[in-house]
Design an enzyme around this catalytic site. Sequence first.
Site, PDB file in Angstrom:
ATOM      1  N   GLY A  10      12.149 -22.117  -1.521  1.00 22.25           N
ATOM      2  CA  GLY A  10      11.423 -23.741  -1.681  1.00 22.25           C
ATOM      3  C   GLY A  10      12.608 -24.900  -2.497  1.00 22.25           C
ATOM      4  O   GLY A  10      13.898 -24.127  -2.645  1.00 22.25           O
ATOM      5  N   VAL A  11      12.157 -25.852  -2.551  1.00 23.78           N
ATOM      6  CA  VAL A  11      12.915 -27.698  -2.762  1.00 23.78           C
ATOM      7  C   VAL A  11      13.408 -27.122  -4.036  1.00 23.78           C
ATOM      8  O   VAL A  11      14.371 -27.653  -4.535  1.00 23.78           O
ATOM      9  CB  VAL A  11      11.885 -28.462  -2.660  1.00 23.78           C
ATOM     10  CG1 VAL A  11      11.216 -28.507  -3.225  1.00 23.78           C
ATOM     11  CG2 VAL A  11      13.653 -29.302  -2.185  1.00 23.78           C
ATOM     12  N   ASP A  12      12.555 -26.402  -5.004  1.00 25.54           N
ATOM     13  CA  ASP A  12      12.952 -26.411  -6.642  1.00 25.54           C
ATOM     14  C   ASP A  12      13.928 -25.485  -7.035  1.00 25.54           C
ATOM     15  O   ASP A  12      15.006 -26.304  -7.401  1.00 25.54           O
ATOM     16  CB  ASP A  12      11.714 -25.658  -7.442  1.00 25.54           C
ATOM     17  CG  ASP A  12      10.805 -26.760  -6.962  1.00 25.54           C
ATOM     18  OD1 ASP A  12      10.987 -28.793  -6.995  1.00 25.54           O
ATOM     19  OD2 ASP A  12       9.849 -26.890  -7.214  1.00 25.54           O
ATOM     20  N   SER A  13      13.921 -24.479  -6.349  1.00 27.11           N
ATOM     21  CA  SER A  13      15.153 -23.668  -6.237  1.00 27.11           C
ATOM     22  C   SER A  13      16.453 -24.092  -5.771  1.00 27.11           C
ATOM     23  O   SER A  13      17.554 -23.435  -6.276  1.00 27.11           O
ATOM     24  CB  SER A  13      14.714 -21.910  -6.517  1.00 27.11           C
ATOM     25  OG  SER A  13      14.114 -21.250  -4.782  1.00 27.11           O
ATOM     26  N   LEU A  32      14.152 -11.973  -3.867  1.00 27.51           N
ATOM     27  CA  LEU A  32      13.308 -11.025  -5.104  1.00 27.51           C
ATOM     28  C   LEU A  32      12.672 -10.904  -3.463  1.00 27.51           C
ATOM     29  O   LEU A  32      11.336 -11.499  -3.758  1.00 27.51           O
ATOM     30  CB  LEU A  32      13.449 -11.240  -6.263  1.00 27.51           C
ATOM     31  CG  LEU A  32      14.504 -12.170  -6.691  1.00 27.51           C
ATOM     32  CD1 LEU A  32      13.612 -11.223  -8.382  1.00 27.51           C
ATOM     33  CD2 LEU A  32      14.942 -10.078  -6.875  1.00 27.51           C
ATOM     34  N   CYS A  99       4.337 -11.328 -14.177  1.00 34.82           N
ATOM     35  CA  CYS A  99       5.456 -11.342 -13.257  1.00 34.82           C
ATOM     36  C   CYS A  99       6.817 -12.027 -13.649  1.00 34.82           C
ATOM     37  O   CYS A  99       8.052 -11.444 -13.198  1.00 34.82           O
ATOM     38  CB  CYS A  99       5.413 -12.171 -11.798  1.00 34.82           C
ATOM     39  SG  CYS A  99       6.164 -12.891 -10.681  1.00 34.82           S
ATOM     40  N   CYS A 194       2.206 -14.835  -6.543  1.00 32.47           N
ATOM     41  CA  CYS A 194       3.198 -15.061  -6.190  1.00 32.47           C
ATOM     42  C   CYS A 194       3.740 -14.141  -4.995  1.00 32.47           C
ATOM     43  O   CYS A 194       4.234 -14.034  -4.602  1.00 32.47           O
ATOM     44  CB  CYS A 194       3.645 -15.263  -7.044  1.00 32.47           C
ATOM     45  SG  CYS A 194       4.551 -13.653  -7.950  1.00 32.47           S
TER      46      CYS A 194
END
Length: 355
Positions: A10-13, A32, A99, A194
């Site tokens: 995704g864009v955030d990480s 992961l 998680c 997730c």
Amino acid sequence: MNIAVLLSGGVDSSVALKLLQEQGHNLTAFYLKIWLEDELSFLGECPWEDDLSFVRQVCEQNNIKLEIVSLQQEYKDRIISYTIEEVRAGRTPNPDVLCNSRVKFGAFYDIIGEQFDYVATGHYADLEIIDDLVCLKTTPDLIKDQTYFLSHLTQKQLQKALFPIGKLNKEQVRKLAAKYNLINQNRKDSQGLCFLGKIKYNDFIKAHLGENKGLIIDIDTNLAVGEHKGLWFHTIGQRQGIGLSGGPWYVVAKDVTKNILFISKKYFENKIRNKLIAHSCNWISGNIPDLSDNIEVKLRHGAKRIPATCLNINDEIKVTLSEQDQGIAPGQFIVFYQDDYCLGSGVIKLANCFT
């Protein structure tokens, strides 16, 4: 510093990765693999291959080393088993909270050992060090704020955590992604649990627990009005999915021993719903904080925080909310806040159980 960066696709990480790269740190990206694609493939599509494709492209674009770590067995042992046993017992778990504490900042920490100084993620949360303690703080984007999901992290885990986008809102992150020309700059945010991806939660539960039919009883008349397929498909406060006409109907209680689902049309009339007892609490500082003043709580992810009065009795917290909440259910996480600080979280043991 040597920093392990967890990338999701995704864009955030990805923006978190670029921010750390600009700061000159020695970075290794990790993906992961926790998707249970072999076990759940018959239920639908798991988009982990798409995620990994974006991760690879971001790393190649920015010349970052990528390692893929399989934590499928750890996820099954630490999260899936917990989720199934909780719903079997009639409770409402939130596996995404565990998680983070048990897998991303748990099992992964165990694998990398002392190789890295920090582990960074794209979570919307902030950190502040006060008297050598790492404090978890909310982000300016209250809608995206993810401290609810991070509230079960321990002080030891937070000592090695980094959240590079913690002071940004979503619009700022998108603008940075465009500035960096990231391949996933326009990718939509992921939704749902997730490990499920596009798989429906009820399909996942059915695959593990099957069906167990029982009576649906109108709690106001004590009359049987239908049949459910399994208590684990329902949670307190639920309105959709009951499958009866003449509503609206709301789930108000479950009797696991007798396999009875209780519903009501008068859910907002017939009972005060602002009290609960929380147990198994995790406190970010390592010690129970002062809960006597200016405490707010979240019962679910989102921007809304509710002022509450809290009383600690033998490590269980009696909570009285300042307003009614129709969805208080045993098994849910309740997260405690004071101003901008997330103090920790507990598991709801009992709801509306004291005067």
